[in-house]
Design an enzyme around this catalytic site. Sequence first.
Site, PDB file in Angstrom:
ATOM      1  CG  HIS A  70      10.211  -4.666  -0.726  1.00  0.00           C
ATOM      2  ND1 HIS A  70       9.153  -4.527  -1.594  1.00  0.00           N
ATOM      3  CD2 HIS A  70       9.892  -3.920   0.356  1.00  0.00           C
ATOM      4  CE1 HIS A  70       8.247  -3.724  -1.065  1.00  0.00           C
ATOM      5  NE2 HIS A  70       8.676  -3.332   0.126  1.00  0.00           N
ATOM      6  CE1 TYR A  84       4.999   3.744  -0.305  1.00  0.00           C
ATOM      7  CE2 TYR A  84       3.333   2.131  -0.897  1.00  0.00           C
ATOM      8  CZ  TYR A  84       4.143   2.724   0.046  1.00  0.00           C
ATOM      9  OH  TYR A  84       4.097   2.297   1.345  1.00  0.00           O
ATOM     10  CE  LYS A 137       5.997   2.495   3.430  1.00  0.00           C
ATOM     11  NZ  LYS A 137       4.938   2.314   4.423  1.00  0.00           N
ATOM     12  CG  ASP A 162       3.413   4.995   5.696  1.00  0.00           C
ATOM     13  OD1 ASP A 162       3.479   4.900   6.939  1.00  0.00           O
ATOM     14  OD2 ASP A 162       2.983   4.073   4.970  1.00  0.00           O
ATOM     15  CG  ASN A 188       5.054   1.376   7.563  1.00  0.00           C
ATOM     16  OD1 ASN A 188       5.771   1.399   6.567  1.00  0.00           O
ATOM     17  ND2 ASN A 188       3.753   1.102   7.493  1.00  0.00           N
ATOM     18  CG  ASN A 229      -1.212   1.240   6.057  1.00  0.00           C
ATOM     19  OD1 ASN A 229      -0.639   2.243   5.624  1.00  0.00           O
ATOM     20  ND2 ASN A 229      -0.539   0.191   6.498  1.00  0.00           N
ATOM     21  CG  HIS A 263      -2.052  -0.590   2.759  1.00  0.00           C
ATOM     22  ND1 HIS A 263      -2.135  -1.964   2.671  1.00  0.00           N
ATOM     23  CD2 HIS A 263      -0.821  -0.319   3.226  1.00  0.00           C
ATOM     24  CE1 HIS A 263      -0.996  -2.487   3.078  1.00  0.00           C
ATOM     25  NE2 HIS A 263      -0.183  -1.523   3.424  1.00  0.00           N
TER      26      HIS A 263
HETATM   27  O1  LIG Z   1       6.152  -2.239   0.702  1.00  0.00           O
HETATM   28  C1  LIG Z   1       6.545  -1.715   1.750  1.00  0.00           C
HETATM   29  O2  LIG Z   1       7.714  -1.735   2.115  1.00  0.00           O
HETATM   30  C2  LIG Z   1       5.518  -0.979   2.575  1.00  0.00           C
HETATM   31  O3  LIG Z   1       6.095  -0.548   3.761  1.00  0.00           O
HETATM   32  C3  LIG Z   1       4.311  -1.831   2.849  1.00  0.00           C
HETATM   33  O4  LIG Z   1       4.701  -3.060   3.339  1.00  0.00           O
HETATM   34  C4  LIG Z   1       3.337  -1.180   3.794  1.00  0.00           C
HETATM   35  O5  LIG Z   1       2.395  -2.110   4.216  1.00  0.00           O
HETATM   36  C5  LIG Z   1       2.533  -0.104   3.177  1.00  0.00           C
HETATM   37  O6  LIG Z   1       2.911   0.272   1.970  1.00  0.00           O
HETATM   38  C6  LIG Z   1       2.122   1.045   4.052  1.00  0.00           C
HETATM   39  O7  LIG Z   1       1.570   1.976   3.529  1.00  0.00           O
HETATM   40  O8  LIG Z   1       2.266   0.977   5.267  1.00  0.00           O
HETATM   41 MG   LIG Z   2       1.110   3.016   5.368  1.00  0.00          MG
END
Ligand SMILES: O=C([O-])[C@@H](O)[C@@H](O)[C@H](O)[C@@H](O)C(=O)[O-]
Ligand SMILES: [Mg+2]
Length: 432
Positions: free
Chosen positions: A30, A157, A203, A231, A233, A279, A330
């Site tokens: 971020h 989270y 994450k 998650d 991604n 998501n 999400h």
């Molecule tokens: O904030 C983040 O780095 C997350 O990876 C976010 O951008 C994702 O869209 C999200 O939280 C997710 O559940 O995929």
């Molecule tokens: Mg996700």
Amino acid sequence: MYERSMLISEARVTPILVSDAPLLNLQGVHQPYTPRCVIEVVTEGGVVGLGETYGDREYLTALQTFAAHLPGHPVTASTRLWDLAAEILRPETVDADLLGERPDREMFGRRNLDKLHGIVVSAFEVALLDALGRTVDLPVHALLGGKLRDRVDYAAYLFYRWSEHPTSHASSDDWDAALDPGGVVRQAERMVREHGFRSLKLKGGVFPPEEEIAAVTALHQAFPDLPVRLDPNGAWSVDTGTKVAENLRDVVEYLEDPCTGTRAMAEVHRRARVRLATNMCVTTPGEIPEAFATDAVQVLLCDHHFWGGLQATQHLSAICKTYGVGLSMHSNTHLGISLAAMTHAAACAQGDLHACDTHRPWQTEDVITRPHRFDGGAITVPDEPGLGVELDREALARLHERWSGSDVRTRDDVAAMQVADPHWSMPSMPRW
Ligand SMILES: O=C([O-])[C@@H](O)[C@@H](O)[C@H](O)[C@@H](O)C(=O)[O-]
Ligand SMILES: [Mg+2]
């Protein structure tokens, strides 16, 4: 005829920069500051309704274009916003970047015109409902048909993270780095101690799967009574996703987006029989039939910011209930107006609602006068008129001034990572 006091006299879109923590993900990290937008809809009766959404340049332009068409529109007619969006935001009138593929910016699925309409409609639908609620003295949940729960549970989270951003001018928080299982468990302990969360989500997609399996297993051992999710991604191949799922079968509540795409998700579920959530592969109504027919997804993470608003969230919850698919929410970096909107939507959602995601504990500032507090990991559903939050105009002005004095106009986690590692690029998928 609508009462004149219910007509919109002005719609304002204020871009802001919100300080953010160095949270790591598949794309990178971020940025020190992330763009958001605060929406204000003013009625002829002098009532102001609030909304909050993404602030990236391309969305900002679309939101501002849309806002200019709202005067004269009744706050009682939010469903009509869809037609207005289709009329105003057409392929030839919107930023081409919004319609093309950008794997580095697709955390919530494909970018297309329908998605853009959903994002714009949602931002203003929330503000219209807030204005309407304040006008008729009813909370937003009552306008949505009534709350089904008094409290909405959120999940801690958890993120791999650095203690500081790699740039000297960034603000910092007081969280330690978390780069291994011990660091992740300590982060979870603080989240649970300070906010009382009763679900944990990590994450992933940051370290090789074995390391993330170790972190999730350590979380499960430290908090045997709390459901845990991971998650990455969509970072894993079907084989990797299957192996991780088999390894974590007795540990996770569900795996979120282990792989990219509905087919890959369906295959992992067929092989490992572990519950999967998304998501990413289901983010528009058109993607539901294939995902549900192939049993690719057992929990859907809704997000009113891109599903088209709070009413669209209710429709989605009814569909999920019909198909026996669970629902969660999400989140992306957000402030209190969004948290209030999420809470009203979740309060009214039908079916099997899992603790919702929220980034809010990572934010050190807000644009509302009384930032929410989590109690036992939950937010009490407000019964005050509208969303139940008041705009902090000084804070809004400060964060807008930060935006005006900066050249940050988009969230770009890849570029933020390149500050620390000039050779970094968006990993090709599947990463592992
Ligand atoms: O904030 C983040 O780095 C997350 O990876 C976010 O951008 C994702 O869209 C999200 O939280 C997710 O559940 O995929
Ligand atoms: Mg996700």
